[in-house]
Design a protein around this motif. Structure first.
Motif, mmCIF file in Angstrom:
data_model
loop_
_atom_site.group_PDB
_atom_site.id
_atom_site.type_symbol
_atom_site.label_atom_id
_atom_site.label_comp_id
_atom_site.label_asym_id
_atom_site.label_seq_id
_atom_site.Cartn_x
_atom_site.Cartn_y
_atom_site.Cartn_z
ATOM 1 N N SER A 91 0.647 -1.369 -0.084
ATOM 2 C CA SER A 91 0.075 0.022 -0.066
ATOM 3 C C SER A 91 0.959 1.141 -0.005
ATOM 4 O O SER A 91 0.797 2.185 -0.731
ATOM 5 N N VAL A 92 2.025 1.071 0.632
ATOM 6 C CA VAL A 92 3.032 2.230 0.932
ATOM 7 C C VAL A 92 3.626 2.629 -0.847
ATOM 8 O O VAL A 92 3.423 3.695 -1.178
ATOM 9 N N ASN A 93 3.834 1.576 -1.396
ATOM 10 C CA ASN A 93 4.360 1.541 -2.712
ATOM 11 C C ASN A 93 3.099 2.154 -3.527
ATOM 12 O O ASN A 93 3.582 3.051 -4.370
ATOM 13 N N TRP B 191 0.796 4.289 -2.616
ATOM 14 C CA TRP B 191 0.805 5.765 -2.218
ATOM 15 C C TRP B 191 1.581 6.491 -2.789
ATOM 16 O O TRP B 191 1.626 7.653 -3.511
ATOM 17 N N ARG B 192 2.986 5.797 -2.978
ATOM 18 C CA ARG B 192 4.285 6.615 -3.634
ATOM 19 C C ARG B 192 4.091 6.840 -5.170
ATOM 20 O O ARG B 192 4.359 7.746 -5.782
#
Length: 291
Positions: A51-53, A55-56
């Motif tokens: 999910s962080v990926n 978001w980036r």
């Protein structure tokens, strides 16, 4: 094209090193957390990592939800199916026997990959895989008491583990157009299924020390998170048979890390296993120079 294959194989190899940290990180949890609860926690962390990926990249990952049915079956079936059968096998047969049988999956990858379009099963692949298999079994087979018919159901479940993971790894080539980002959703589905199993069969036990939390978070980020994502890319675009042979080094890495951490002794078995796995990998990966 060759450079892309080499790069993908190197990326896939990251998974093998990270799976080598599995034993050390699991030791940190002190065995307190029920297996399906730990599975739910670590696959949730893997989903959050992806999910962080997303978001980036500027989105929520919803674009990766819609995938071919085969991709979902392989992804969730591989992640959840393997662990479900493994945990169940552990309750029905000795741990050493389960580990030996479940770790047939690298050899099966080498064999099954030869059936894919454009792939060939070469003698060096077979020889390298068998030598590395010997080294792996030498390492994790210590303490095995032989086969006992009363544990047959556990043995069969362990073999099912090997078939599931090798099948997932090889058949993923058929959906190599599916982005590795989609694996984040496969992790989310696996976490939900593991949580359901936990509610049905286990009692919740939360980590009660910082060391145990470090173990859980480390597992979720490394052997479960990054490792599954790099493996997905490697098996879709890299040298699948070489990755299968290299996978036998994961137990060796585990043993070496435990020795370095002072949690296991170094002995002649470790040395012989190391030699067999390295020699097997070199044989499988050898390419004769073209004139």
């Amino acid at each position: 094209m060759q450079n892309k294959t080499i790069r993908a194989t190197l990326i896939g190899s990251i998974s093998i090193f990270l799976w080598g940290t599995l034993a050390l990180l699991t030791r940190l949890t002190e065995g307190r957390i029920p297996p399906f609860q730990l599975m739910a926690m670590t696959f949730t962390l893997a989903f959050l990592l992806m999910s962080v990926n997303w978001w980036r990249q500027g989105h929520l990952g919803l674009r990766h939800l819609r995938q071919p049915r085969l991709a979902w079956v392989l992804g969730v079936g591989g992640y959840f199916g393997y662990h479900f059968c493994y945990f169940l096998a552990m309750t029905k047969a000795p741990a050493v026997s389960v580990s030996l049988l479940a770790y047939l999956w690298p050899l099966l990858i080498v064999l099954l990959a030869g059936l894919l379009p454009g792939e060939n099963l070469l003698k060096r692949h077979m020889l390298g895989a068998i030598i590395a298999l010997f080294g792996c079994w030498l390492l994790i087979g210590q303490g095995a008491d032989g086969f006992n018919p009363q544990y047959l159901s556990g043995y069969l479940l362990a073999l099912t583990c090997a078939l599931i993971w090798s099948g997932y790894s090889v058949l993923s080539r058929l959906v190599k157009q599916v982005s590795t980002d989609a694996a984040g959703w496969f992790c989310a589905a696996t976490a939900l299924l593991a949580l359901l199993c936990h509610w049905l069969w286990e009692t919740t036990v939360w980590p009660d020390s910082m060391t145990q939390w470090i173990g859980v978070i480390g597992l979720g980020i490394g052997p479960v998170g990054i490792a599954f994502f790099t493996w997905d890319y490697g098996i879709k675009h890299g040298n699948l048979q070489l990755l299968g042979v290299l996978a036998y080094s994961a137990p060796l890495i585990s043993a070496l890390l435990l020795v370095l951490a002072g949690l296991a002794p170094a002995d002649i078995t470790l040395v012989l296993s190391c030699l067999a796995i390295v020699i097997g990998s070199l044989i499988a990966g050898y390419r004769r120079r073209q004139a």
